[in-house]
Structure formats: structure tokens, C-alpha cells
Enzyme design. Structure first.
Site, mmCIF file in Angstrom:
data_model
loop_
_atom_site.group_PDB
_atom_site.id
_atom_site.type_symbol
_atom_site.label_atom_id
_atom_site.label_comp_id
_atom_site.label_asym_id
_atom_site.label_seq_id
_atom_site.Cartn_x
_atom_site.Cartn_y
_atom_site.Cartn_z
ATOM 1 N N GLY A 175 -4.277 -4.814 5.596
ATOM 2 C CA GLY A 175 -3.208 -4.619 6.568
ATOM 3 C C GLY A 175 -3.453 -3.362 7.371
ATOM 4 O O GLY A 175 -4.124 -2.437 6.905
ATOM 5 N N SER B 59 0.856 -1.179 0.000
ATOM 6 C CA SER B 59 0.000 0.000 0.000
ATOM 7 C C SER B 59 0.897 1.234 0.000
ATOM 8 O O SER B 59 1.773 1.364 0.857
ATOM 9 C CB SER B 59 -0.887 -0.030 1.257
ATOM 10 N N ASP C 213 -13.962 -2.225 2.343
ATOM 11 C CA ASP C 213 -13.076 -2.417 3.497
ATOM 12 C C ASP C 213 -13.867 -1.996 4.740
ATOM 13 O O ASP C 213 -14.509 -2.825 5.388
ATOM 14 C CB ASP C 213 -11.789 -1.588 3.283
ATOM 15 N N LYS D 87 -3.017 4.956 -2.522
ATOM 16 C CA LYS D 87 -4.001 5.675 -1.725
ATOM 17 C C LYS D 87 -4.422 6.903 -2.526
ATOM 18 O O LYS D 87 -3.566 7.601 -3.083
ATOM 19 C CB LYS D 87 -3.364 6.100 -0.397
ATOM 20 N N LYS E 294 -10.005 -7.723 6.944
ATOM 21 C CA LYS E 294 -9.056 -7.381 8.007
ATOM 22 C C LYS E 294 -9.610 -7.985 9.286
ATOM 23 O O LYS E 294 -10.650 -7.534 9.782
ATOM 24 C CB LYS E 294 -8.983 -5.862 8.180
ATOM 25 N N LYS F 192 -0.939 -0.821 -4.429
ATOM 26 C CA LYS F 192 -2.180 -0.121 -4.071
ATOM 27 C C LYS F 192 -1.850 1.334 -3.819
ATOM 28 O O LYS F 192 -0.994 1.648 -2.981
ATOM 29 C CB LYS F 192 -2.782 -0.769 -2.822
ATOM 30 N N GLU G 105 -11.142 0.593 -3.813
ATOM 31 C CA GLU G 105 -11.487 0.199 -2.437
ATOM 32 C C GLU G 105 -12.144 1.346 -1.665
ATOM 33 O O GLU G 105 -11.610 2.453 -1.619
ATOM 34 C CB GLU G 105 -10.186 -0.249 -1.744
ATOM 35 N N ASP H 263 -7.239 2.928 -3.173
ATOM 36 C CA ASP H 263 -7.988 2.902 -1.912
ATOM 37 C C ASP H 263 -8.259 4.339 -1.472
ATOM 38 O O ASP H 263 -7.324 5.112 -1.244
ATOM 39 C CB ASP H 263 -7.176 2.170 -0.841
HETATM 40 C C1 NPQ Z 1 -6.552 0.393 4.566
HETATM 41 N N1 NPQ Z 1 -4.249 0.043 5.474
HETATM 42 O O1 NPQ Z 1 -6.515 -0.568 3.833
HETATM 43 C C2 NPQ Z 1 -5.508 0.635 5.679
HETATM 44 C C3 NPQ Z 1 -5.559 1.976 6.156
HETATM 45 C C4 NPQ Z 1 -4.628 2.406 7.205
HETATM 46 C C5 NPQ Z 1 -2.170 -0.727 4.536
HETATM 47 O O2 NPQ Z 1 -3.536 0.794 3.468
HETATM 48 C C6 NPQ Z 1 -1.962 3.355 11.316
HETATM 49 C C7 NPQ Z 1 -2.744 2.271 11.609
HETATM 50 C C8 NPQ Z 1 -2.016 3.928 10.093
HETATM 51 C C9 NPQ Z 1 -3.607 1.767 10.664
HETATM 52 C C10 NPQ Z 1 -2.955 3.979 7.871
HETATM 53 C C11 NPQ Z 1 -3.385 0.115 4.424
HETATM 54 C C12 NPQ Z 1 -2.879 3.412 9.129
HETATM 55 C C13 NPQ Z 1 -3.692 2.334 9.400
HETATM 56 C C14 NPQ Z 1 -3.826 3.463 6.938
HETATM 57 C C15 NPQ Z 1 -4.537 1.824 8.441
HETATM 58 O O3 NPQ Z 1 -7.479 1.151 4.455
HETATM 59 MG MG MG Z 2 -8.624 0.179 2.913
#
Ligand code: NPQ
Ligand code: MG
Length: 370
Positions: free
Chosen positions: A292, A136, A240, A164, A264, A162, A215, A190
């Protein structure tokens, strides 16, 4: 077995680089770990995925500590027999707080499985011993800086990127990555709920880039909006934040709100509910992948076990330790040149915190007993 004690431990670990999403920037991960002790001897670990602030979802670390100490742990201490399967039903009367339910269930399950010499992967029904991994990539200050980051991940071997996105950071970065790395690179985006249904025509402009999926473009509660959006864009919609249980997954699928689900475990109350979502999706022809939450090696180990189930047909955000941390609190997970991570095969999670690394990042501990 009885739950005889629980250690709550907060750690603070710097990220290798700031991670920016549509909801904010993270530079340090503040994480709650939980060590469960059964019958005064069997020991297991869990990692809570809540963030310090309620920005990804309504959950946050201080709330998790509070709800565990005041409500969840007393309920579990009172049971004559506790194991991984008993935790979820015992905590069912408490609404929400999925991340807190997940961390205690995981620790109890780990303790049970370690004592029995069984791995998480075996327990969950994994069918593979290594899984392909995606990464990501946060919002960057410039397209040039983004391309440089993506270049690094592609050369490290990651099989899927991925990106953002948020309003103002979507078409241009996606076009740039597609042009630079070619049509064969697997790319998805995402939005972490940053758009509204009014943006449908804008989001449809992403269709030309051949993305694997889009996403969670809309708010968590707007499942119906996602169903509308799915009719207006060609890119498959993946949910998600909206998916909090097998029941909400089944409803979203029936509504046509998604054709792919990001699973998740922390967001849905644990690995056993995560497996039920996998089963629902598999039965409905919906592809799933493992999300994640910037986990340390502890959470990463369990995610890899889940990602090895047969319905996980898309690469997950199960990146290597060095994607986020210079020093992990377990033996680091290292990406193979072809972009895979091994699924731990030892008892329980198959990894334990390294005492020195754990001590170095610990900011607070509390030992809780009945
Ligand atoms: C998601 N994760 O899929 C999340 C969002 C996310 C890997 O993109 C600290 C703790 C910071 C949790 C930033 C990924 C974070 C977090 C983004 C989760 O939406
Ligand atoms: Mg997400």
C-alpha cells in the site's frame, strides 16, 4: 479508441495521524490523480502513488507531472488505438518512471473497462470477492504509544500487523507487541532499506519472535545482499523496493534473495505488470501480498481487485479508508468485524470520486489535450 484528453489533478489530504517510517514522517498526502478521456466520452481514473519527495524511491510528484506532460501523454495521444494493454508497450522506451506509467495505464484501463461494463477484478483474474486485510503501523515515540495503536487495529479486526522498523527501533517494539498480543497474532516488519548486510547478526535476533517476514531490510539495489542475508536469518525475506518488474522479480527469486514478494502496482508500472509478477511468483512457489502507498479509495479499489488473485496468500496493506483518512474522496472502504474488505464488483474500478469531496481537497488541475 483514441486518447482525447487527460486531466491532471493534485489533491492534498491530511492523514489521521503522522505516519513515520525509516525514511521520514508524513502528515499530509500530496497525490496526483489522472482522469483519462477516450473518444471524448469514456472516462477513467488513476491515482499516482508517488510521494512529494523522492524518499521511498527516486520518483516524486513533480517529476511525475513533468514526465507525463512532456513524454508519456504525447506518445499516447499519437496512437490511433489506445487501451489498457497498449499503454505499457507504447511507454516502454521511457526508462523507469514506473509510478507515472502505472497511473496512465490504470486510468486508460478504467475507462476501457467502464465502457465495457467489466470490473478490474474480473479483468485481472480475481478469484475472491473479499480479502483479509493487514495494517502498517509507523514508528512511534514510545513502546507504550505503539502498543496503544496496535491495540486499536487489532480490535478493529485487522488480521495482520506490520511494524515499521529502523536501527534503534526494532527488537524492543517487536518483543513488546509479541508479548502483549500473544503468539497467534500475525506480525511482520518493514525496514524500508534502513539496514546493511553488516547488521545481519542483529537482524537475526528478530528470529525468535516468529515473524511472518522481514520486508526490504537492505538498499533497493542490494539484491545480492538480500540473498546473503537470507542465509543468515531464519525470518523469511520479502522484497518491496527492489522489485520493479516481473524480470527483476524472476532474478531475485533465482538468486534466493526473497521467498515472499510485496507487489505494489505503482512501483512496477501498473496492474498488468503486477499481475505478471504474481504469475511469476505463483509459478515459483513464492507467496505474494499487495502493498500500500496510503492510497485514497481510487487506488485502494484497484489494489483490492489485485489482492483477490489466487497467489495473494498473505494479507496485504489494503487497509480501510479510516486507517489514513477521516474523509476519503470515494465512498469509504469499511473493514468488516473479521478484518476483510469487499472487492469492488462494478465496472472499472467500481468507485468514482465524490465531486464535493474531490473539490474540497484539490489544489491544482490541468487539462491536457493532443
Ligand atoms: C511500504 N507503505 O510498504 C510503504 C511505505 C510508505 C503502507 O507501509 C506517503 C506515501 C507516505 C507513500 C509512507 C506502507 C508513505 C508511503 C510509507 C509509502 O514500504
Ligand atoms: Mg515496504
Amino acid at each position: 479508441m483514441k486518447l482525447t484528453g487527460v486531466e491532471l489533478r493534485r489533491i492534498s489530504i491530511p492523514l489521521v495521524a503522522p505516519f513515520r517510517t525509516s525514511f521520514g514522517v508524513e502528515t499530509t498526502r500530496d497525490i496526483l490523480l489522472l482522469r483519462a478521456v477516450l473518444d471524448g466520452q469514456a472516462e477513467g481514473w488513476g491515482e499516482c502513488v508517488a510521494m512529494s519527495d523522492p524518499l521511498y524511491s527516486s520518483e516524486y510528484v513533480d517529476a511525475s507531472v513533468d514526465v507525463l506532460k512532456r513524454f508519456m501523454l504525447p506518445r499516447l495521444f499519437a496512437l490511433d488505438h489506445v487501451d489498457g494493454a497498449a499503454a505499457g508497450p507504447a511507454l516502454e522506451p521511457f526508462k523507469g518512471h514506473w509510478m507515472s506509467k502505472a497511473v496512465i495505464e490504470t486510468a486508460v484501463l478504467d475507462a476501457e473497462l467502464r465502457a465495457a461494463g467489466r470490473s478490474f477484478a474480473r479483468e485481472l483474474g480475481a478469484t475472491r470477492d473479499r480479502v483479509p486485510c493487514g495494517v502498517s503501523v509507523g514508528i512511534h515515540d514510545s513502546v507504550g504509544a505503539l502498543l496503544e495503536s496496535v491495540e486499536g487495529y487489532v480490535s478493529a479486526g485487522y488480521v495482520r500487523i506490520k511494524l515499521k522498523i529502523e536501527p534503534g527501533w526494532d527488537l524492543e517494539p517487536v518483543r513488546a507487541v509479541r508479548e502483549r498480543f500473544g503468539d497467534d497474532l500475525l506480525i511482520q516488519v518493514d525496514a524500508n532499506t534502513a539496514y546493511t548486510l553488516q547488521d545481519a547478526r542483529h537482524l537475526a535476533k528478530l528470529d525468535e519472535f516468529g515473524l511472518l517476514l522481514m520486508e526490504q531490510p537492505l538498499p533497493e539495489e542490494d539484491v545480492l545482499g538480500h540473498a546473503e542475508l537470507a542465509r543468515l536469518v531464519k525470518t523469511p525475506i520479502c522484497l518491496d523496493e527492489s522489485i520493479t518488474s516481473a524480470r527483476t522479480a524472476a532474478a531475485a527469486i533465482r538468486l534466493g534473495a526473497c521467498s515472499i514478494v510485496n507487489i505494489k502496482p505503482g512501483r512496477v508500472g501498473g496492474y498488468l505488470e503486477a499481475r505478471r509478477i504474481h504469475d511469476v511468483c505463483l509459478a515459483n512457489g513464492i507467496a505474494v501480498w499487495c502493498g500500500g502507498m496510503l492510497e485514497t479509495g481510487l487506488g485502494r479499489a484497484a489494489n483490492l481487485a489485485l489482492a483477490a488473485l489466487p497467489g495473494f496468500t498473505l494479507p496485504g496493506d489494503t487497509s480501510a479508508s479510516d486507517r489514513y483518512y477521516k474523509t476519503d474522496i470515494t465512498e469509504p472502504f469499511v473493514l468488516s468485524a473479521d478484518g476483510y474488505l469487499d472487492v469492488p464488483a462494478g465496472p472499472g474500478l467500481g468507485v468514482t470520486p465524490l465531486p464535493a469531496e474531490l473539490a474540497a481537497v484539490t489544489t491544482w488541475t490541468e487539462w491536457v489535450t493532443p
